[in-house]
Design a protein around this motif. Structure first.
Motif, short mmCIF file in Angstrom:
data_model
loop_
_atom_site.label_atom_id
_atom_site.label_comp_id
_atom_site.label_asym_id
_atom_site.label_seq_id
_atom_site.Cartn_x
_atom_site.Cartn_y
_atom_site.Cartn_z
N ARG A 1 9.66 26.44 -12.37
CA ARG A 1 9.55 25.41 -13.14
C ARG A 1 9.01 24.40 -12.35
NH1 ARG A 1 12.84 21.12 -12.70
NH2 ARG A 1 14.67 21.13 -10.95
N THR A 2 8.19 23.31 -13.26
CA THR A 2 7.43 22.30 -12.68
C THR A 2 8.34 21.22 -12.22
OG1 THR A 2 6.70 21.40 -14.61
CG2 THR A 2 5.16 23.01 -13.71
N ILE A 3 7.97 20.30 -11.05
CA ILE A 3 9.01 19.39 -10.91
C ILE A 3 8.22 17.93 -10.69
CG2 ILE A 3 11.10 20.53 -9.99
CD1 ILE A 3 9.56 19.77 -7.03
N PRO A 4 8.40 16.77 -11.16
CA PRO A 4 7.48 15.82 -11.00
C PRO A 4 7.78 15.26 -9.61
CG PRO A 4 9.63 15.10 -12.18
CD PRO A 4 9.66 16.71 -11.99
N ILE A 5 6.83 14.56 -8.87
CA ILE A 5 6.75 13.83 -7.65
C ILE A 5 5.73 12.62 -8.09
CG2 ILE A 5 6.96 15.76 -6.34
CD1 ILE A 5 4.09 15.94 -5.75
N SER A 6 6.04 11.57 -7.20
CA SER A 6 5.48 10.40 -7.52
C SER A 6 5.12 9.59 -6.08
CB SER A 6 6.49 9.41 -8.28
OG SER A 6 5.83 7.95 -8.33
N LEU A 7 3.98 9.07 -5.87
CA LEU A 7 3.26 8.27 -5.03
C LEU A 7 3.91 7.00 -4.90
CD1 LEU A 7 1.47 7.96 -2.60
CD2 LEU A 7 -0.25 7.38 -4.44
N LYS A 8 4.28 6.37 -6.03
CA LYS A 8 4.56 4.74 -6.29
C LYS A 8 6.08 4.55 -5.35
CE LYS A 8 7.54 5.22 -10.44
NZ LYS A 8 7.46 5.34 -11.72
N ALA B 1 -3.83 5.52 -3.14
CA ALA B 1 -2.87 4.80 -2.39
C ALA B 1 -3.80 3.53 -1.58
CB ALA B 1 -2.49 5.68 -1.27
N ALA B 2 -4.89 4.04 -1.04
CA ALA B 2 -5.54 2.87 -0.22
C ALA B 2 -5.97 1.52 -1.20
CB ALA B 2 -6.94 3.37 0.31
N THR B 3 -6.11 1.82 -2.57
CA THR B 3 -6.59 0.61 -3.39
C THR B 3 -5.08 0.11 -3.99
OG1 THR B 3 -6.95 2.50 -5.13
CG2 THR B 3 -8.78 1.37 -3.88
N GLY B 4 -4.01 0.65 -3.55
CA GLY B 4 -2.60 -0.25 -4.08
C GLY B 4 -2.36 0.36 -5.32
N ASN B 5 -2.82 1.64 -5.79
CA ASN B 5 -2.39 2.08 -6.95
C ASN B 5 -1.53 3.25 -6.91
OD1 ASN B 5 -4.05 0.60 -8.87
ND2 ASN B 5 -5.88 1.42 -7.69
N LYS B 6 -1.06 3.89 -8.15
CA LYS B 6 -0.08 4.69 -8.15
C LYS B 6 -0.55 6.09 -8.63
CE LYS B 6 3.41 1.46 -9.77
NZ LYS B 6 4.48 0.99 -10.79
N ALA B 7 0.34 7.08 -8.19
CA ALA B 7 -0.31 8.58 -8.66
C ALA B 7 1.14 9.34 -8.83
CB ALA B 7 -1.15 9.41 -7.63
N SER B 8 0.75 10.51 -9.63
CA SER B 8 1.95 11.53 -9.74
C SER B 8 1.50 12.78 -9.99
CB SER B 8 2.83 10.86 -10.97
OG SER B 8 2.24 10.91 -12.15
N ALA B 9 2.30 13.67 -10.03
CA ALA B 9 2.08 14.97 -10.43
C ALA B 9 3.22 16.00 -10.75
CB ALA B 9 1.34 15.60 -8.89
N ILE C 1 0.93 -1.27 0.04
CA ILE C 1 -0.02 -0.06 0.00
C ILE C 1 0.83 1.15 -0.07
CG2 ILE C 1 -1.78 1.48 1.17
CD1 ILE C 1 -2.64 -1.15 2.49
N PRO C 2 0.75 2.27 -0.95
CA PRO C 2 1.60 3.26 -1.00
C PRO C 2 1.26 4.02 0.04
CG PRO C 2 0.71 2.96 -3.16
CD PRO C 2 0.07 1.89 -2.35
N ASP C 3 2.49 4.85 0.69
CA ASP C 3 2.27 5.80 1.77
C ASP C 3 2.16 7.04 1.33
OD1 ASP C 3 2.11 7.32 3.98
OD2 ASP C 3 3.91 6.07 5.08
N PRO C 4 1.09 7.82 1.21
CA PRO C 4 0.94 8.98 0.80
C PRO C 4 1.32 10.21 1.40
CG PRO C 4 -1.18 8.45 1.62
CD PRO C 4 -0.05 7.39 1.90
#
Length: 133
Positions: free
Chosen positions: A96-103, A79-87, A6-9
């Motif tokens: 500038r924009t920077i990437p972040i990731s939940l995975k 996260a609770a459903t075990g999936n990934k996210a990014s922004a 389970i990803p920790d958000p």
């Protein structure tokens, strides 16, 4: 007993809350019928996935400044459903924009080697509750 990651958000959400603007958000979903699906994202996307005969998918949204509260709720559900996210976030106006990731982060718990099944289940449920809330 099988326990999936389970990803920790927490770290992801700290970056979201500290950002000047959220420019892009992407979340994965699965289908059909994730156990703890939220109403605005996981449930409708799960249904969509099911109707197409798919196992999983993702949605990406882009805007000048996405709603932080909505991104937070979808992140917790993802996260609770075990999936990934990014922004892609912008930390300062005009920056500038920077990437972040939940995975990258995983929720971890420590269980004594002599723990009973009930104690193991209790600790897992508590960890899950922490992710969800």
């Amino acid at each position: 007993m099988r326990i999936d990651l389970i990803p920790d958000p927490e770290s992801f959400l700290q970056k979201i809350h500290a950002a000047y603007a959220i420019k892009r958000f992407r979340a994965d979903f699965t289908g059909p019928n994730p156990i703890d699906a939220d109403e605005i994202f996981q449930k409708p996307m799960s249904y969509y996935c099911q109707q197409l005969g798919a196992d999983k998918g993702n949605v990406s949204v882009v805007g000048p400044s996405l709603d932080e509260d909505a991104v937070t709720e979808v992140t917790k559900s993802t996260a609770a459903t075990g999936n990934k996210a990014s922004a892609r976030i912008q930390n300062t106006q005009g920056g500038r924009t920077i990437p972040i990731s939940l995975k990258a982060q995983a929720k971890t718990i420590t269980i004594p080697h002599d723990a009973e099944d009930e104690e193991i289940l209790r600790r897992i449920q508590l960890a899950y509750k922490e992710v969800r809330e």
